[in-house]
Design a protein around this motif. Structure first.
Motif, mmCIF file in Angstrom:
data_model
loop_
_atom_site.group_PDB
_atom_site.id
_atom_site.type_symbol
_atom_site.label_atom_id
_atom_site.label_comp_id
_atom_site.label_asym_id
_atom_site.label_seq_id
_atom_site.Cartn_x
_atom_site.Cartn_y
_atom_site.Cartn_z
ATOM 1 N N ASP A 143 0.860 -1.174 0.000
ATOM 2 C CA ASP A 143 0.000 0.000 0.000
ATOM 3 C C ASP A 143 0.902 1.232 0.000
ATOM 4 O O ASP A 143 1.373 1.668 1.051
ATOM 5 C CB ASP A 143 -0.903 -0.017 1.231
ATOM 6 N N SER A 144 1.150 1.749 -1.200
ATOM 7 C CA SER A 144 2.072 2.887 -1.378
ATOM 8 C C SER A 144 3.432 2.606 -0.772
ATOM 9 O O SER A 144 4.062 3.480 -0.175
ATOM 10 C CB SER A 144 1.469 4.154 -0.767
ATOM 11 N N GLY A 145 3.889 1.353 -0.928
ATOM 12 C CA GLY A 145 5.193 0.970 -0.405
ATOM 13 C C GLY A 145 5.175 0.498 1.025
ATOM 14 O O GLY A 145 6.203 0.012 1.524
ATOM 15 N N LYS A 146 4.053 0.593 1.712
ATOM 16 C CA LYS A 146 3.969 0.168 3.114
ATOM 17 C C LYS A 146 3.310 -1.207 3.221
ATOM 18 O O LYS A 146 2.487 -1.576 2.402
ATOM 19 C CB LYS A 146 3.168 1.189 3.920
ATOM 20 N N GLU A 190 -6.748 -1.774 6.139
ATOM 21 C CA GLU A 190 -5.910 -2.852 5.643
ATOM 22 C C GLU A 190 -6.624 -3.557 4.489
ATOM 23 O O GLU A 190 -7.855 -3.522 4.378
ATOM 24 C CB GLU A 190 -5.597 -3.852 6.751
ATOM 25 N N PRO A 191 -5.871 -4.200 3.589
ATOM 26 C CA PRO A 191 -6.492 -4.880 2.451
ATOM 27 C C PRO A 191 -7.282 -6.102 2.880
ATOM 28 O O PRO A 191 -7.026 -6.693 3.927
ATOM 29 C CB PRO A 191 -5.294 -5.269 1.573
ATOM 30 N N ARG A 192 -8.249 -6.480 2.056
ATOM 31 C CA ARG A 192 -9.056 -7.670 2.311
ATOM 32 C C ARG A 192 -8.643 -8.773 1.341
ATOM 33 O O ARG A 192 -8.333 -8.508 0.180
ATOM 34 C CB ARG A 192 -10.539 -7.350 2.151
ATOM 35 N N PHE A 193 -8.683 -10.015 1.810
ATOM 36 C CA PHE A 193 -8.242 -11.148 1.009
ATOM 37 C C PHE A 193 -9.435 -12.031 0.648
ATOM 38 O O PHE A 193 -10.438 -12.084 1.355
ATOM 39 C CB PHE A 193 -7.196 -11.977 1.765
ATOM 40 N N SER A 194 -9.295 -12.720 -0.451
ATOM 41 C CA SER A 194 -10.306 -13.687 -0.871
ATOM 42 C C SER A 194 -9.616 -14.772 -1.688
ATOM 43 O O SER A 194 -8.473 -14.618 -2.109
ATOM 44 C CB SER A 194 -11.413 -13.019 -1.698
ATOM 45 N N VAL A 195 -10.318 -15.869 -1.915
ATOM 46 C CA VAL A 195 -9.805 -16.997 -2.693
ATOM 47 C C VAL A 195 -10.448 -16.971 -4.068
ATOM 48 O O VAL A 195 -11.662 -16.791 -4.202
ATOM 49 C CB VAL A 195 -10.085 -18.339 -1.989
ATOM 50 N N VAL A 196 -9.644 -17.147 -5.100
ATOM 51 C CA VAL A 196 -10.134 -17.165 -6.475
ATOM 52 C C VAL A 196 -10.439 -18.604 -6.856
ATOM 53 O O VAL A 196 -9.541 -19.451 -6.858
ATOM 54 C CB VAL A 196 -9.097 -16.568 -7.442
ATOM 55 N N SER A 197 -11.707 -18.901 -7.156
ATOM 56 C CA SER A 197 -12.079 -20.248 -7.574
ATOM 57 C C SER A 197 -11.614 -20.492 -9.006
ATOM 58 O O SER A 197 -11.235 -19.568 -9.726
ATOM 59 C CB SER A 197 -13.596 -20.435 -7.488
#
Length: 320
Positions: free
Chosen positions: A160-163, A182-189
């Motif tokens: 995130d902008s280098g952080k 903070e970023p959110r994660f998910s699984v790609v089917s």
């Protein structure tokens, strides 16, 4: 007199060298790293130097650092770098090629598929998202004020902008939303990955393509029925239904044995029951054998599959 002639020759040599150097300067300038458009369809425009206005982008056009390419509705384009890296734009997308030597791109909007080369690094950004990858494939897309990066192959380093740098492996995606802590994660089917990788060029196979013809060794329903007329169960065995065929054969021999025993001991009722069973078995077995040999029709796509396949055309994020 001799010295004057030498002076003139020396001046001519200097002039010739100057001409050669000035003629070679454009050649050296042409060795700047570029990319080439290898695929283009629909409305594709570009701000390509030295032009000061938008121009049509066609196959074979050279792209330089600082150039911007955008696609319209139902349009696409793909650019290949000399290193082997690729950048394919879907419809309604805008990408600025920042540094051709560093292979840096700024995805401003839309959906872009990026393929990083095995040698070297592909750097790209979108909003506050910063990413780099080698020997990887990913799709980056925007919806509203958020960006999502889905990794299809390899590993991509994002920050995130280098952080807060992190590694995203194949089969996973990360969402960068403006204002999110903070970023959110998910699984790609698997179906989602196929859908994400599509829409960047002409479709190779039409969805309405006819079903392939049955193979030459497909069981013939008429042959299966005829075999079961001769002996119940043979048609099922011919069709590859071994357990069912053995069941019919076992029932046939059991009824024959029961009927023969009834005749031998004078049990008329047992003989009649066994005969009726044999008649029914010989009528049912050919029909069942023909149905077993008939090719099955492919089931229609489930509602879930249709929903997943349409995510990219509607919203890449959905309700979360």
């Amino acid at each position: 007199m001799l010295s004057v002639m030498k002076l003139r020759r020396w001046a001519a040599c200097v002039a010739a060298v100057s001409v050669l150097m000035s003629a070679g300067a454009p050649v050296l300038a042409q060795e700047v790293e570029t990319a080439t458009v290898v695929l283009s369809g629909g409305s594709v425009r570009g701000a390509i130097a030295p032009a000061t206005t938008w121009m049509d982008v066609r196959t074979g056009l050279a792209i330089h650092g600082g150039d911007t390419v955008k696609t319209g509705p139902e349009s696409y384009t793909e650019t290949v770098f000399s290193s082997g890296a690729r950048a394919a734009l879907g419809e309604n997308s805008i990408v600025r090629f920042i540094d051709m030597d560093g292979l840096a791109l700024n995805v401003r909007t839309g959906r872009v598929r990026l393929v990083a080369p095995p040698e070297g690094t592909l750097n790209f950004m979108a909003g506050s998202l910063r990413a780099s990858a080698s020997d990887a494939e990913a799709v980056i897309e925007r919806a509203g004020g958020a960006w999502r990066l889905a990794v299809l192959a390899g590993t991509v380093r994002v920050s995130d902008s280098g952080k807060n740098p992190m590694l995203i492996e194949a089969g996973r995606s990360v969402i960068f939303a403006s204002g999110s802590p903070e970023p959110r994660f998910s699984v790609v089917s698997r179906s989602m990955a196929q859908d994400l990788a599509s829409g960047f060029g002409p479709e190779q196979v039409s969805s309405a393509a006819p079903m392939p013809a049955p193979a030459a060794d497909t069981p013939n329903p008429w042959v299966a029925a005829g075999l079961s007329v001769l002996l119940p169960g043979l048609g099922q065995v011919y069709s590859g239904q071994m357990p069912r065929g053995l069941l019919y054969l076992g029932a046939e021999f059991a009824l024959l044995g029961s009927g023969g025993y009834g005749v031998f001991v004078g049990n008329r009722q047992l003989a009649l029951y066994a005969g009726a069973g044999l008649l029914g078995l010989n009528l049912i077995s050919p029909v069942d054998a023909a149905l077993s040999a008939a090719p099955l029709t492919a089931p229609a796509a489930s509602t879930q599959d249709r929903t997943v396949s349409g995510l990219a055309s509607s919203s890449p994020f959905g309700e979360r």
